[in-house]
Design an enzyme around this catalytic site. Structure first.
Site, PDB file in Angstrom:
ATOM      1  N   ARG A  17       0.827  -1.217   0.000  1.00  0.00           N
ATOM      2  CA  ARG A  17       0.000   0.000   0.000  1.00  0.00           C
ATOM      3  C   ARG A  17       0.856   1.260   0.000  1.00  0.00           C
ATOM      4  NH1 ARG A  17      -3.569  -0.581   5.016  1.00  0.00           N
ATOM      5  NH2 ARG A  17      -1.602  -1.437   5.737  1.00  0.00           N
ATOM      6  N   ASN A  35      -6.048  -2.855   2.100  1.00  0.00           N
ATOM      7  CA  ASN A  35      -6.001  -4.305   2.260  1.00  0.00           C
ATOM      8  C   ASN A  35      -7.418  -4.836   2.385  1.00  0.00           C
ATOM      9  OD1 ASN A  35      -3.207  -4.473   2.277  1.00  0.00           O
ATOM     10  ND2 ASN A  35      -3.049  -4.443   4.499  1.00  0.00           N
TER      11      ASN A  35
END
Length: 93
Positions: A17, A35
């Site tokens: 990320r 996520n």
């Protein structure tokens, strides 16, 4: 252009990320990354066609410690979180 992306593989716990956010900002695309509970990473990119395509291509490689097995893309997808989204790019929960 927009792209809704799901990335499969070893993509959680490997800074995927954070690297996605850095790459999106470098490319000047808006959107977000998060996520998912099933181990995938989900992202939504919005911006100029070439920049969004490059962000999606980056997801196929991922962060240095990631192992990307598959990337599913829906082009010209509306933001699945609803609305037009926030300006810029963010890591969301």
């Amino acid at each position: 252009m927009t792209a809704h992306v799901h990335v499969v593989g070893r993509v959680q716990g490997v800074s995927f990320r954070a690297y996605t956010e850095r790459e999106a900002r470098r490319l000047g695309v808006g959107g977000w990354v998060r996520n998912l509970a099933d181990g995938r990473v989900e992202a939504w990119f919005s911006g100029p066609r070439d920049a969004v395509a490059e962000a999606v291509d980056w997801c196929r490689r991922g962060s240095p410690a990631a192992v990307v097995d598959d990337v599913a893309v829906v082009w010209d997808a509306p933001d699945p979180r609803g609305g037009a989204g926030e300006p810029g790019f963010a890591v969301v929960c």
